[in-house]
Design an enzyme around this catalytic site. Sequence first.
Site, PDB file in Angstrom:
ATOM      1  N   GLU A 201     -16.387   6.188   4.238  1.00  0.00           N
ATOM      2  CA  GLU A 201     -15.554   5.667   5.478  1.00  0.00           C
ATOM      3  C   GLU A 201     -15.378   6.755   6.632  1.00  0.00           C
ATOM      4  OE1 GLU A 201     -11.504   5.152   5.148  1.00  0.00           O
ATOM      5  OE2 GLU A 201     -11.350   6.435   3.284  1.00  0.00           O
TER       6      GLU A 201
ATOM      7  N   LYS B 137      -2.654   6.403   1.900  1.00  0.00           N
ATOM      8  CA  LYS B 137      -2.558   7.095   3.148  1.00  0.00           C
ATOM      9  C   LYS B 137      -1.539   8.120   3.137  1.00  0.00           C
ATOM     10  CE  LYS B 137      -3.238   3.926   7.149  1.00  0.00           C
ATOM     11  NZ  LYS B 137      -4.529   4.081   7.304  1.00  0.00           N
TER      12      LYS B 137
ATOM     13  N   ARG C 168       0.911  -1.179  -0.014  1.00  0.00           N
ATOM     14  CA  ARG C 168       0.096  -0.129   0.071  1.00  0.00           C
ATOM     15  C   ARG C 168       0.951   1.495   0.044  1.00  0.00           C
ATOM     16  NH1 ARG C 168      -4.554   0.071   4.319  1.00  0.00           N
ATOM     17  NH2 ARG C 168      -2.853   0.439   5.668  1.00  0.00           N
TER      18      ARG C 168
HETATM   19  C1  LIG Z   1      -5.435   3.484   7.871  1.00  0.00           C
HETATM   20  C2  LIG Z   1      -7.087   3.695   7.437  1.00  0.00           C
HETATM   21  C3  LIG Z   1      -7.876   2.926   7.377  1.00  0.00           C
HETATM   22  C4  LIG Z   1      -7.900   1.375   7.950  1.00  0.00           C
HETATM   23  O1  LIG Z   1      -6.724   0.686   7.194  1.00  0.00           O
HETATM   24  P1  LIG Z   1      -6.218  -0.509   7.759  1.00  0.00           P
HETATM   25  O2  LIG Z   1      -5.342  -1.135   6.807  1.00  0.00           O
HETATM   26  O3  LIG Z   1      -7.378  -1.709   8.170  1.00  0.00           O
HETATM   27  O4  LIG Z   1      -5.543   0.013   9.074  1.00  0.00           O
HETATM   28  C5  LIG Z   1      -9.393   3.201   6.819  1.00  0.00           C
HETATM   29  N1  LIG Z   1      -9.419   4.457   6.293  1.00  0.00           N
HETATM   30  C6  LIG Z   1      -8.642   5.548   6.325  1.00  0.00           C
HETATM   31  C7  LIG Z   1      -9.003   6.762   5.983  1.00  0.00           C
HETATM   32  C8  LIG Z   1      -7.383   5.215   6.830  1.00  0.00           C
HETATM   33  O5  LIG Z   1      -6.340   6.037   7.011  1.00  0.00           O
END
Ligand SMILES: *Cc1c(COP(=O)(O)O)cnc(C)c1O
Length: 389
Positions: free
Chosen positions: A272, A236, A134
């Site tokens: 989300e 991210k 990722r």
């Molecule tokens: C990190 C994150 C998640 C969750 O991702 P994981 O890999 O399950 O920790 C979901 N939404 C956002 C905006 C994030 O930054």
Amino acid sequence: MCMSKLNSFHNIILLSYNFLFFIFLPSTLQLMGSNNITPLSTLQPAPTTRENEYEEIDWDNLGFKVTQTDYMFIAKSTLDGNFEQGQLKPFGNIQLNPSAGILNYGQGLIEGTKAYKREDGRIFLFRPHDSSIRMQIGAERMCMLCPSVDQFVDAIKQTVLANKRWIPPAGKGTLYIRPLLMGSGAVLGVAPAPEYTFLVYACPVGNYFKDATGALSLYIEEEVHRAACGGAGGVKSITNYAPVMKAMKNAKGKGFTDVLYLDSVNNKYIEEASCSNIFLIKGKVISTPKANGTILEGVTKKSVIDIAHDLGYQVEERSIEVEELIRADEVFCTGTAVGVALVGSVTYKARRIEYKISEGIITQQLNSRLVEIQRGIVEDKRNWIVEVK
Ligand SMILES: *Cc1c(COP(=O)(O)O)cnc(C)c1O
Ligand SMILES: *[C@@H]1O[C@H](CO)[C@@H](O)[C@H](O)[C@H]1NC(C)=O
């Protein structure tokens, strides 16, 4: 203004940013050491580390906050576009050029993954390769150089082992690992930085939300959007978080745990929460919004989808209108930091909808199975867990 005053002013600019403190010293623009790995035995303990700190931590009330651990891992990009081997350093401040890409143009990516300690003392990671991949996808989107999958996973392992005494005992919490990739080279015009720094630090954590026993209460936000089509919501990037803090602050001020964002085009499809993905359950069908560049594809989300299939549930990834969420039987959020977190209510247009949070619900089954795989109670068929030794 006289020159000498200006210089001394420049010598002490302290800036708090993303939980790390950077100190700028114009005369020392070089960042972070040599290319060689420093053997752990030759490293001095971090200056603030006290001998008995292990005993002093209240393992029952960890919460989710910064705790200064002993070591962090740092590697810089090299001129050929790769990354040096990197090394562990005492956890502490780093130096950055005031023109660093991350400080001026937000060229930075985070990751989040955890190390778990089992009853027998063995230490495991959960899907670190997925975090690594990722970060590579994010780096491509943000025009950054990125360490290889092996370098990334090895850096995480080194950081975990170097901070072993900070991993909470089994059942008390986990060691949250924060990989950080940043444009550390100097740029003045908007452009990719000429140099990148990969840093990994770790903190012991308990529950992300203060009231862990209670379910989450989400506020559905209609004014602020987390991400737009064509933006960077799917990676991210550090640029995704500060813009939603106002909405979070507003919701928290009204007693909600977090914000649920809607799509920016129609303002009616759920996307989300601030740092977790969302699911709903209606009958025996589990649904979650399909990621199309505006939703972060969570490792926990992917894992829960696989687990739901294993347990015989039908899973749908598609567009979900907020009206559908209102009619759901159960709602939950997923993320490395939050785990599988039950949602007790959502509030939309001043209307509060409550969900069942009684025993035996499907969310509980999904959560139990995930935790059992992480703890080694249920067989890990997909090689999700990685032992660190
Ligand atoms: C990190 C994150 C998640 C969750 O991702 P994981 O890999 O399950 O920790 C979901 N939404 C956002 C905006 C994030 O930054
Ligand atoms: C998915 O992306 C398309 C454009 O690529 C957009 O029109 C649509 O609204 C997005 N879906 C959601 C649920 O936001």
